[in-house]
Design an enzyme around this catalytic site. Sequence first.
Site, PDB file in Angstrom:
ATOM      1  N   GLY A  13      64.919 -25.261-110.709  1.00 39.24           N
ATOM      2  CA  GLY A  13      64.617 -26.618-110.653  1.00 39.24           C
ATOM      3  C   GLY A  13      63.944 -27.223-111.486  1.00 39.24           C
ATOM      4  N   ARG A  14      62.824 -27.498-112.408  1.00 37.66           N
ATOM      5  CA  ARG A  14      62.034 -27.976-113.151  1.00 37.66           C
ATOM      6  C   ARG A  14      62.725 -27.538-114.482  1.00 37.66           C
ATOM      7  NH1 ARG A  14      56.373 -30.068-111.506  1.00 37.66           N
ATOM      8  NH2 ARG A  14      57.214 -31.234-109.860  1.00 37.66           N
ATOM      9  N   GLN A  69      74.133 -33.065-102.543  1.00 35.06           N
ATOM     10  CA  GLN A  69      73.589 -32.896-101.356  1.00 35.06           C
ATOM     11  C   GLN A  69      73.258 -34.442-100.199  1.00 35.06           C
ATOM     12  OE1 GLN A  69      68.974 -32.906-101.650  1.00 35.06           O
ATOM     13  NE2 GLN A  69      68.827 -30.546-100.833  1.00 35.06           N
ATOM     14  N   TYR A 106      62.406 -34.292 -93.902  1.00 33.56           N
ATOM     15  CA  TYR A 106      63.240 -35.662 -93.599  1.00 33.56           C
ATOM     16  C   TYR A 106      64.157 -35.868 -92.338  1.00 33.56           C
ATOM     17  CZ  TYR A 106      62.257 -35.940 -98.617  1.00 33.56           C
ATOM     18  OH  TYR A 106      61.843 -36.432 -99.719  1.00 33.56           O
ATOM     19  N   ARG A 111      70.021 -26.532 -96.645  1.00 34.75           N
ATOM     20  CA  ARG A 111      68.907 -26.366 -97.144  1.00 34.75           C
ATOM     21  C   ARG A 111      67.992 -26.463 -95.801  1.00 34.75           C
ATOM     22  NH1 ARG A 111      65.692 -29.790-101.229  1.00 34.75           N
ATOM     23  NH2 ARG A 111      65.583 -27.703-103.174  1.00 34.75           N
TER      24      ARG A 111
END
Length: 374
Positions: free
Chosen positions: A332-333, A113, A195, A242
């Site tokens: 994810g987690r 990424q 971002y 993304r």
Amino acid sequence: MPEGSRAQASAQALQTTDLFDPVKLGPLTLPNRIVMAPLTRSRADDNGVPGELQATYYAQRATAGLIVTEATNISAQGKGYIRTPGIWTKEQVAGWHLTTKAVHDKGGHIFLQLWHVGRVSHPDLQPGHQLPVAPSAVRAENQKAYTYEGFKPMVTPRALETDEIPGIVADYAHAAKCAKDAGFDGVEIHSANGYLLQQFLSDKTNKRTDRYGGSIENRTRIVVEVVDAVTRVWGGSRVGIRLSPLTKFADIGDSNPEPVYLSLIEQINPFGLAYIHVIEGDTGGDRHPAGGFDLQKLRRAFNGLYMANNNYTLELAIEARAKNLADLICFGRPFISNPDLVQRLRSGAPLATPDPSTFYAGEAKGYTDYPALT
Ligand code: PHB
């Protein structure tokens, strides 16, 4: 529903779902539709070089249909958190090569990424202690930067000059080339979670009056330029992007995101990207925030695959496939504490709970020491 029949219902759903079947992603055939989401773990060295520790961690998780690495800085200026890895120096390329080799040796697939944080940084993390850069001098309110001296309040960033923007696009191209040299299978452009690229897309953060601000065409321009630059290196079929049109993460927001994202999709379709990775709703939170729009519109507008992300459970993933709401599903987690997550989901095995105190920084503890079941 009583527990017994719920378990039965999900056992039946498990047998009929195609979540664990192979799927084509560009030139790749992924063994299943489960993607390991990018997860910041902050264990690179202070020069942004990953090593054997990262190679072990990612290889342990190689049975994911696809791994998307933790967000990786495209330049020194793109850094906003301590010990995040980079992909612009020879040392970083060599470090990442350990990971790609280890994942490939296990038969896995891994995209890197590409990340520039923009204003979500601090002079302590910037070269020459300079101000972080952004489309406009608009500070992220109520946010803190994680520096070497602990958390510090965000500063007001410096607005980029128009003639600096080609240099940033070139940094993406260079990083994309470095990712290729490091042996990745493809790259994901991070244009989400407040971002740099999303700062350009959003009218809350983009107050520019040049060709990179104002109209939708202008606000999407840098993202289209980055897609162009990165696909020149990789070809479209090994590139994803993304997006998080509805998130409020890092104080981002847009007064009317729907036309912005529909325009962006229309403009990037000719590049033939493999997938859009959509954070549905607010990052890590409400999937259907007030004032949102139907993100399936993006899926219908886009020519490639749709990767869904936001706290998916096995049940939600099976439902998303059954209703054809997504092609790929991110976890994810759960991947942090279950390196063999795909096997556990497929077999209905219990999931281990991750320890948040070891999510960021540190070393092997809480990173490579979660065991697989067998
Ligand atoms: C983070 O490091 O906190 C982080 C990085 C990338 C994201 C979201 C959060 O997309």
